[in-house]
Design an enzyme around this catalytic site. Structure first.
Site, mmCIF file in Angstrom:
data_model
loop_
_atom_site.group_PDB
_atom_site.id
_atom_site.type_symbol
_atom_site.label_atom_id
_atom_site.label_comp_id
_atom_site.label_asym_id
_atom_site.label_seq_id
_atom_site.Cartn_x
_atom_site.Cartn_y
_atom_site.Cartn_z
ATOM 1 N N GLU A 138 -18.091 12.329 22.060
ATOM 2 C CA GLU A 138 -16.765 12.713 21.585
ATOM 3 C C GLU A 138 -16.625 12.793 20.066
ATOM 4 O O GLU A 138 -15.735 13.485 19.563
ATOM 5 C CB GLU A 138 -15.730 11.682 22.068
ATOM 6 C CG GLU A 138 -15.419 11.756 23.531
ATOM 7 C CD GLU A 138 -14.656 13.020 23.897
ATOM 8 O OE1 GLU A 138 -13.560 13.214 23.349
ATOM 9 O OE2 GLU A 138 -15.166 13.806 24.698
ATOM 10 N N GLU B 155 0.820 -1.220 0.000
ATOM 11 C CA GLU B 155 0.000 0.000 0.000
ATOM 12 C C GLU B 155 0.851 1.265 0.000
ATOM 13 O O GLU B 155 0.319 2.362 0.169
ATOM 14 C CB GLU B 155 -0.953 0.018 1.205
ATOM 15 C CG GLU B 155 -1.835 -1.199 1.387
ATOM 16 C CD GLU B 155 -2.900 -1.396 0.307
ATOM 17 O OE1 GLU B 155 -2.918 -0.620 -0.671
ATOM 18 O OE2 GLU B 155 -3.688 -2.366 0.431
ATOM 19 N N HIS C 19 -13.036 -3.720 4.189
ATOM 20 C CA HIS C 19 -11.577 -3.884 4.305
ATOM 21 C C HIS C 19 -11.018 -3.203 5.563
ATOM 22 O O HIS C 19 -10.371 -3.865 6.367
ATOM 23 C CB HIS C 19 -10.890 -3.346 3.032
ATOM 24 C CG HIS C 19 -9.409 -3.552 3.006
ATOM 25 N ND1 HIS C 19 -8.711 -3.909 1.880
ATOM 26 C CD2 HIS C 19 -8.477 -3.441 3.978
ATOM 27 C CE1 HIS C 19 -7.424 -4.024 2.160
ATOM 28 N NE2 HIS C 19 -7.258 -3.743 3.433
ATOM 29 N N HIS D 197 -7.395 -2.591 10.153
ATOM 30 C CA HIS D 197 -8.625 -3.332 9.862
ATOM 31 C C HIS D 197 -9.533 -3.370 11.094
ATOM 32 O O HIS D 197 -9.772 -4.442 11.655
ATOM 33 C CB HIS D 197 -8.279 -4.769 9.430
ATOM 34 C CG HIS D 197 -7.438 -4.871 8.190
ATOM 35 N ND1 HIS D 197 -6.821 -6.050 7.808
ATOM 36 C CD2 HIS D 197 -7.131 -3.965 7.235
ATOM 37 C CE1 HIS D 197 -6.162 -5.852 6.673
ATOM 38 N NE2 HIS D 197 -6.321 -4.602 6.308
ATOM 39 N N HIS E 38 -2.892 2.522 8.119
ATOM 40 C CA HIS E 38 -3.990 1.711 7.588
ATOM 41 C C HIS E 38 -4.162 0.519 8.518
ATOM 42 O O HIS E 38 -3.175 -0.123 8.896
ATOM 43 C CB HIS E 38 -3.655 1.245 6.171
ATOM 44 C CG HIS E 38 -4.535 0.140 5.694
ATOM 45 N ND1 HIS E 38 -5.903 0.266 5.610
ATOM 46 C CD2 HIS E 38 -4.256 -1.127 5.289
ATOM 47 C CE1 HIS E 38 -6.421 -0.873 5.171
ATOM 48 N NE2 HIS E 38 -5.439 -1.733 4.978
#
Ligand code: 2HA
Ligand code: ZN
Length: 263
Positions: free
Chosen positions: A162, A109, A203, A134, A132
């Protein structure tokens, strides 16, 4: 702590939450020249990697980047195999200065990460970090919630007090796309003109910011809101945060929230 030690402690936290199973997730972090000088005896290019997009605006910058196929779980035990320190050498080339000592390359990525850095630096000169991961409930929510960004912002803001304070700009949402390529990189970078975080449906999440605590905190807050959404959706709701309450919060905390969502 140096920047590698700080980074691996956050990678370990992400792993412990269950947000980076196996080789899931990746990170890239802009490192100041002074920090690199304190860390490396000499600057020597060990290997180079080429990308077919324009990196001219970040030439000369240093990035700590997780390796392809590497597990967040193992980064603390062996940072020098699982992470690499890179310099952007020219508009299409990055050079490895330290790490990935088993011969591995940067995360698949990396083009998306570097494109996101380029866009975020245009919006915020103090921007430094892309993570990144998951997160389970964000992925759940992308299965059961419409993909339009206004309703994601509204529903996540309404789950807990919040949310609107931490991500007043809302959140970018992409449909399912093939990961690891230039196309998802371009689509994600486009979202970064407006948002610090973007959902990759089915994803995970791309999130950005100025430092490890800020980005980790952003991930935690978005994922917590998604967890609450998944726990209560389908139940009879007796009490909720109204649009007026959200406006009160925004005014009190002086945050510039995304317009057109609750007005
Ligand atoms: O590195 O998370 O998106 C594994 C991934 C790819
Ligand atoms: Zn992923």
């Amino acid at each position: 702590m140096n920047f590698v030690e700080e980074t691996v402690s956050i990678l370990e936290e992400l792993y412990r939450h269950g947000w980076d199973e196996r080789n899931g997730g990746n990170l890239s972090y802009i490192i100041e020249e002074k920090e690199v000088k304190d860390f490396l005896k000499e600057e020597k290019i060990l290997r180079t990697y080429h990308y077919d997009f324009d990196m001219s605006s970040i030439v000369g910058k240093y990035f700590l980047i997780t390796g392809t196929g590497k597990y967040f779980k193992n980064c603390k035990r062996d940072p020098e195999t699982n992470l690499g320190l890179f310099k952007i050498l020219d508009k299409n080339t990055i050079g490895l200065l330290w790490g990935l000592k088993d011969g591995g390359g940067p995360t698949s990525e990396a083009p998306t990460h570097l494109s996101c850095h380029i866009e975020r630096l245009k919006v915020d000169p103090l921007h430094r970090l892309v993570i990144h991961c998951h997160p389970t409930n964000i992925i759940c929510m992308s299965h059961v919630h419409p993909l339009d960004e206004a309703s994601w912002a509204r529903d996540l803001w309404k789950m807990q007090t919040e949310s609107i304070v931490v991500f007043p700009e809302g959140i970018g949402v992409l449909p399912w796309m093939l990961c690891g390529g230039i196309k998802i990189g371009e689509a994600t970078a486009k979202k970064m003109k407006e948002y610090r975080a973007a959902v990759w449906s089915q994803h995970g999440l791309f999130s950005t910011g100025r430092n490890l605590d800020e980005v980790y905190g952003l991930i935690e807050t978005i994922e917590k809101a998604a967890e609450i959404y998944m726990k209560i959706s389908g139940m009879k709701i007796y009490s909720e945060i109204s649009n007026e309450n959200l406006k009160e919060l925004a005014e009190f905390f002086k945050v510039n929230y995304k317009k057109g969502v609750i007005d």
